[in-house]
Each structure stands twice: as C-alpha cells, then as structure tokens.
Design an enzyme around this catalytic site. Sequence first.
Site, short mmCIF file in Angstrom:
data_model
loop_
_atom_site.label_atom_id
_atom_site.label_comp_id
_atom_site.label_asym_id
_atom_site.label_seq_id
_atom_site.Cartn_x
_atom_site.Cartn_y
_atom_site.Cartn_z
CE LYS A 11 -4.16 -1.79 2.31
NZ LYS A 11 -4.91 -1.68 3.61
CE1 TYR A 51 -9.45 -2.48 0.97
CE2 TYR A 51 -8.62 -0.66 -0.34
CZ TYR A 51 -8.40 -1.74 0.49
OH TYR A 51 -7.11 -2.09 0.83
CG ASN A 114 -3.33 -1.78 6.97
OD1 ASN A 114 -3.24 -1.46 5.78
ND2 ASN A 114 -4.37 -2.45 7.45
CG HIS A 117 -5.53 -6.00 0.09
ND1 HIS A 117 -6.73 -5.87 0.76
CD2 HIS A 117 -5.74 -6.94 -0.87
CE1 HIS A 117 -7.63 -6.69 0.20
NE2 HIS A 117 -7.05 -7.34 -0.79
CD GLU A 128 -9.50 -8.84 -2.76
OE1 GLU A 128 -8.34 -9.26 -2.49
OE2 GLU A 128 -10.28 -8.41 -1.90
#
Length: 138
Positions: A11, A51, A114, A117, A128
């Site tokens: 990320k 998302y 964070n 993913h 995905e």
Amino acid sequence: MSVEKTLAMIKPDALERGKQGLIIDRILTNGFKITAMKQMRLTRVQAEAFYKEHAERPFFDSLCSYMTSGPIIALVMEKENAIKDWRDLMGATDPTEADAGTIRKDFAESKERNSSHGSDSPQSAHREVPFFFSQLER
Ligand code: UDP
Ligand code: MG
C-alpha cells in the site's frame, strides 16, 4: 491444502517510505511465488470499486483517499494455502494488535496506513486477482 493464488497489495504508505523491497523479500523468503506484479496509482473510482464491501463503513472515504495518495504494487502470489498464509504473514489489520514478526507489526503506521492488503477468502481472491490482472498476465 491446495495450491492457491491470492491478491496482495503493497500500500501507499510502504512505498512512500521505500519499504517495498523489504516486503517483497519477505514474500519470497516465506515461499510465495510471485506470478504477476505491477506498480500503479489507483484512481478514486478504482479504489472505491476495490473496497466496495466497505462502502457503508465510517472509514471508507478516508481509506479511498489514502489508497489514491500514491502508487501501490499489486501482486498475484501462489503457494499452498496462499490465502491464509499471506493473511498470517501480514498480521492483524491494526498494527498494535499484530503479532511480532508480521509485516504490519514491522512496517505499518496505523490501522489505516497498514502497508499491505491480502484477499481474505477464496471468493475474495477470485474477485481481486482479475480486478488487477488479465488472464494473460497472471
Ligand atoms: N481500515 C481502516 N479502519 C478500520 C478498518 C479498516 O482504516 O477500522 C482500512 C485498513 O487500511 C484496512 C482496510 O481498511 O486494511 C480494509 O479493511 P479490512 O477490515 O478489510 O482489513 P484487512 O482485510 O485489510 O485486514
Ligand atoms: Mg479485508
């Protein structure tokens, strides 16, 4: 157990701090084969679509702003039990709750920022992986 593919992202916060090489090293050291990988910057529409299951959550708007704040790296990773093993290697969503030695414990800045993913189920991986990669690429 069977050989699975999972979708991972490194990320924006991790790329911002130049941590992508260390994270890819952990992926390979832990026995994942990277079958596809690309760096790109998500558009707002793409982040919201990716998302969409969280669209009604209070953190959704901030999450989509963060995910479009800089480039991400998307990867397809293959190994036995890849989906759960990658979730375990990432650690809990909130780095303060993540186990020692996990990617989020070692690299994440916050519950939002964070660093990584991972698909959370075979159904998610099935959605995905093709979100990012065509059949020819993966
Ligand atoms: N997130 C957040 N606040 C929360 C929960 C999640 O900012 O309270 C962000 C965080 O970046 C997380 C992403 O939204 O990784 C997706 O949330 P999910 O619950 O699916 O966590 P994950 O599957 O990534 O562990
Ligand atoms: Mg999730």
